[in-house]
Design a protein around this motif. Structure first.
Motif, PDB file in Angstrom:
ATOM      1  N   UNK A 135      52.179 -25.971  51.148  1.00 31.03           N
ATOM      2  CA  UNK A 135      53.132 -27.350  50.758  1.00 31.03           C
ATOM      3  C   UNK A 135      53.582 -27.563  49.437  1.00 31.03           C
ATOM      4  N   UNK A 136      54.538 -28.517  49.273  1.00 32.77           N
ATOM      5  CA  UNK A 136      55.047 -28.792  47.933  1.00 32.77           C
ATOM      6  C   UNK A 136      56.282 -29.714  48.046  1.00 32.77           C
ATOM      7  N   UNK A 137      56.801 -30.314  46.902  1.00 30.69           N
ATOM      8  CA  UNK A 137      57.849 -31.166  46.836  1.00 30.69           C
ATOM      9  C   UNK A 137      58.749 -30.787  45.741  1.00 30.69           C
ATOM     10  N   UNK A 138      60.216 -30.654  46.144  1.00 30.82           N
ATOM     11  CA  UNK A 138      61.146 -30.587  44.931  1.00 30.82           C
ATOM     12  C   UNK A 138      61.344 -31.737  44.336  1.00 30.82           C
ATOM     13  N   UNK A 139      61.715 -32.000  43.329  1.00 28.98           N
ATOM     14  CA  UNK A 139      62.363 -33.403  42.690  1.00 28.98           C
ATOM     15  C   UNK A 139      63.657 -32.964  42.512  1.00 28.98           C
ATOM     16  N   UNK A 140      64.410 -33.945  43.264  1.00 29.42           N
ATOM     17  CA  UNK A 140      65.914 -34.058  43.241  1.00 29.42           C
ATOM     18  C   UNK A 140      66.409 -35.240  43.035  1.00 29.42           C
ATOM     19  N   UNK A 141      67.723 -35.422  42.248  1.00 29.26           N
ATOM     20  CA  UNK A 141      68.326 -36.765  42.011  1.00 29.26           C
ATOM     21  C   UNK A 141      68.877 -37.194  43.031  1.00 29.26           C
ATOM     22  N   UNK A 142      68.910 -38.353  43.702  1.00 30.11           N
ATOM     23  CA  UNK A 142      69.222 -38.977  44.965  1.00 30.11           C
ATOM     24  C   UNK A 142      70.795 -39.179  44.559  1.00 30.11           C
ATOM     25  N   UNK A 143      71.365 -39.472  43.271  1.00 26.86           N
ATOM     26  CA  UNK A 143      72.697 -39.816  43.186  1.00 26.86           C
ATOM     27  C   UNK A 143      73.422 -38.133  43.142  1.00 26.86           C
ATOM     28  N   UNK A 144      74.348 -37.994  43.900  1.00 29.29           N
ATOM     29  CA  UNK A 144      74.939 -36.800  43.687  1.00 29.29           C
ATOM     30  C   UNK A 144      75.623 -36.450  42.610  1.00 29.29           C
ATOM     31  N   UNK A 145      76.322 -37.554  42.053  1.00 31.10           N
ATOM     32  CA  UNK A 145      77.163 -37.300  40.885  1.00 31.10           C
ATOM     33  C   UNK A 145      76.314 -36.809  39.647  1.00 31.10           C
ATOM     34  N   UNK A 146      75.040 -37.709  39.678  1.00 32.03           N
ATOM     35  CA  UNK A 146      74.358 -37.376  38.564  1.00 32.03           C
ATOM     36  C   UNK A 146      73.467 -36.124  38.761  1.00 32.03           C
ATOM     37  N   UNK A 182      56.853 -26.022  60.597  1.00 31.73           N
ATOM     38  CA  UNK A 182      57.099 -26.737  59.342  1.00 31.73           C
ATOM     39  C   UNK A 182      57.529 -28.119  59.542  1.00 31.73           C
ATOM     40  N   UNK A 183      56.809 -29.075  58.643  1.00 30.79           N
ATOM     41  CA  UNK A 183      57.243 -30.511  58.729  1.00 30.79           C
ATOM     42  C   UNK A 183      57.471 -30.897  57.301  1.00 30.79           C
ATOM     43  N   UNK A 184      58.304 -31.948  57.445  1.00 30.34           N
ATOM     44  CA  UNK A 184      58.769 -32.772  56.326  1.00 30.34           C
ATOM     45  C   UNK A 184      58.398 -34.059  56.115  1.00 30.34           C
ATOM     46  N   UNK A 185      57.800 -34.513  54.964  1.00 23.74           N
ATOM     47  CA  UNK A 185      57.192 -35.861  54.846  1.00 23.74           C
ATOM     48  C   UNK A 185      58.295 -36.584  54.038  1.00 23.74           C
ATOM     49  N   UNK A 186      59.181 -37.344  54.288  1.00 24.64           N
ATOM     50  CA  UNK A 186      60.235 -37.955  53.443  1.00 24.64           C
ATOM     51  C   UNK A 186      59.421 -38.809  52.434  1.00 24.64           C
ATOM     52  N   UNK A 187      59.848 -38.717  51.098  1.00 24.62           N
ATOM     53  CA  UNK A 187      59.453 -39.616  50.242  1.00 24.62           C
ATOM     54  C   UNK A 187      60.572 -39.926  49.112  1.00 24.62           C
ATOM     55  N   UNK A 188      60.628 -41.131  48.714  1.00 22.57           N
ATOM     56  CA  UNK A 188      61.519 -41.506  47.315  1.00 22.57           C
ATOM     57  C   UNK A 188      60.814 -42.174  46.331  1.00 22.57           C
ATOM     58  N   UNK A 189      60.975 -42.076  45.255  1.00 20.79           N
ATOM     59  CA  UNK A 189      60.507 -42.371  43.865  1.00 20.79           C
ATOM     60  C   UNK A 189      61.540 -42.872  43.116  1.00 20.79           C
ATOM     61  N   UNK A 190      60.996 -43.739  42.404  1.00 17.87           N
ATOM     62  CA  UNK A 190      61.919 -44.525  41.077  1.00 17.87           C
ATOM     63  C   UNK A 190      61.173 -44.012  39.898  1.00 17.87           C
ATOM     64  N   UNK A 232      64.535 -38.058  45.075  1.00 11.77           N
ATOM     65  CA  UNK A 232      64.040 -37.679  46.568  1.00 11.77           C
ATOM     66  C   UNK A 232      62.832 -36.301  46.272  1.00 11.77           C
ATOM     67  N   UNK A 233      61.683 -37.000  46.781  1.00  9.68           N
ATOM     68  CA  UNK A 233      60.516 -35.884  46.510  1.00  9.68           C
ATOM     69  C   UNK A 233      59.952 -35.480  47.922  1.00  9.68           C
ATOM     70  N   UNK A 234      60.606 -35.313  48.682  1.00 15.46           N
ATOM     71  CA  UNK A 234      60.125 -35.001  50.240  1.00 15.46           C
ATOM     72  C   UNK A 234      59.151 -33.892  49.953  1.00 15.46           C
ATOM     73  N   UNK A 235      58.026 -34.015  51.022  1.00 14.48           N
ATOM     74  CA  UNK A 235      57.073 -32.861  50.877  1.00 14.48           C
ATOM     75  C   UNK A 235      57.293 -31.905  52.103  1.00 14.48           C
ATOM     76  N   UNK A 236      57.406 -30.722  51.593  1.00 12.34           N
ATOM     77  CA  UNK A 236      57.788 -29.694  52.862  1.00 12.34           C
ATOM     78  C   UNK A 236      56.034 -29.095  53.132  1.00 12.34           C
ATOM     79  N   UNK A 237      55.900 -29.081  54.443  1.00  9.72           N
ATOM     80  CA  UNK A 237      54.492 -28.627  54.804  1.00  9.72           C
ATOM     81  C   UNK A 237      54.690 -27.229  55.696  1.00  9.72           C
TER      82      UNK A 237
END
Ligand SMILES: C[S@@+](CC[C@H](N)C(=O)[O-])C[C@H]1O[C@@H](n2cnc3c(N)ncnc32)[C@H](O)[C@@H]1O
Length: 243
Positions: A135-146, A182-190, A232-237
């Motif tokens: 498992x692991x999480x990619x860190x992606x910016x939620x704002x597509x323009x940014x 394969x499961x994805x646990x959604x996660x958002x952070x600020x 967006x830091x969804x965890x993929x397992x």
């Protein structure tokens, strides 16, 4: 420098600015086993973020970690828990000496292991009914323009993590594994902008740059950022059970 060995110099910041893993990950992993989970082997324990998740539930974890800088933090972070730190790569682990275990897990680390041998090594470590969890999480910016603006800066530095998708592709049709899921646990952070940049500085693509080049890339990213960012830091397992 090899990217797989780049983390130790930034171990303190790694521990401070990278997110941990939600309790739900442990629920899913432990629930996938047939029978009790008492002993685990962790591949690439780093500073112990995932180690604590399982050891905190009473599972004895043999935490394999080759990097001395990461191990210093790992040992301090898990001193109060049932954890044995093993200074080795996964490829150096002798299954006969460590196994059989009920659980083998890798958090943000499986892609650094040898793709030619890793699933067979996991199979050799697990008891029948035991679980492997990648498992692991990619860190992606939620704002597509940014995200596009930051990606343009990162295009200069080869920010893609090698072998990531293959690591989450599971064991394929190896007969040693069943119940592949394969499961994805959604996660958002600020994050605030400075914390995000400190986080980026712990990513292998940045760690392997020479310091001047790294500072320049990080300053370019910093100049694009608003004060607060949504991530967006969804965890993929990826789960499977030993047949
Ligand atoms: C991105 S860090 C992940 C650390 C931790 N598991 C976490 O989730 O925060 C990857 C870790 O894998 C370790 N590593 C690299 N190659 C390895 C290998 N062949 N076997 C075991 N660990 C390895 C690195 O030293 C590093 O600590």
């Amino acid at each position: 420098m090899d990217r797989s060995q780049s983390f130790g110099d930034a171990a303190e910041d790694y521990h401070r600015f990278r997110p941990g893993y939600p309790a739900e990950v442990a629920d899913l992993v432990l629930g996938h086993a047939v029978g009790p989970v008492r002993r685990a082997l962790e591949i690439g324990a780093g500073t112990g973020k995932a180690t604590r998740l399982f050891a905190g539930r009473g599972v004895h974890v043999t935490a394999v970690e080759p990097d001395p800088g990461m191990r210093d933090v790992l040992e301090a972070e898990t001193a109060d828990l049932p954890v044995t730190v093993l200074p080795a790569t996964f490829e150096d682990v002798d299954p006969g000496a460590v196994g059989p275990v009920d659980l083998c897990f890798a958090a943000a680390a499986f892609h650094w292991t040898d793709p030619a041998t890793r699933w067979q090594r996991v199979a050799a470590l697990l008891r029948p009914g035991g679980v492997v969890a990648v498992f692991g999480a990619r860190t992606e910016l939620a704002d597509p323009g940014l995200a596009a603006a930051v990606a343009a800066v990162e295009a200069e530095i080869d920010a893609e993590v090698p072998g990531l998708e293959a690591a989450y592709a599971g064991p394929g049709d190896l007969p040693e594994f069943e119940a592949v899921d394969l499961t994805v646990v959604p996660r958002r952070s600020t994050y605030d902008a400075d914390a995000y940049v400190r986080h980026l500085a712990t990513v292998s693509a940045y760690l392997v740059l020479d310091p001047a080049e790294r500072d320049e890339a990080l300053n370019q990213v910093r100049a694009l950022l608003p004060a607060r960012l949504e991530l967006v830091q969804d965890v993929r397992i990826q789960l499977a059970r030993r047949a």
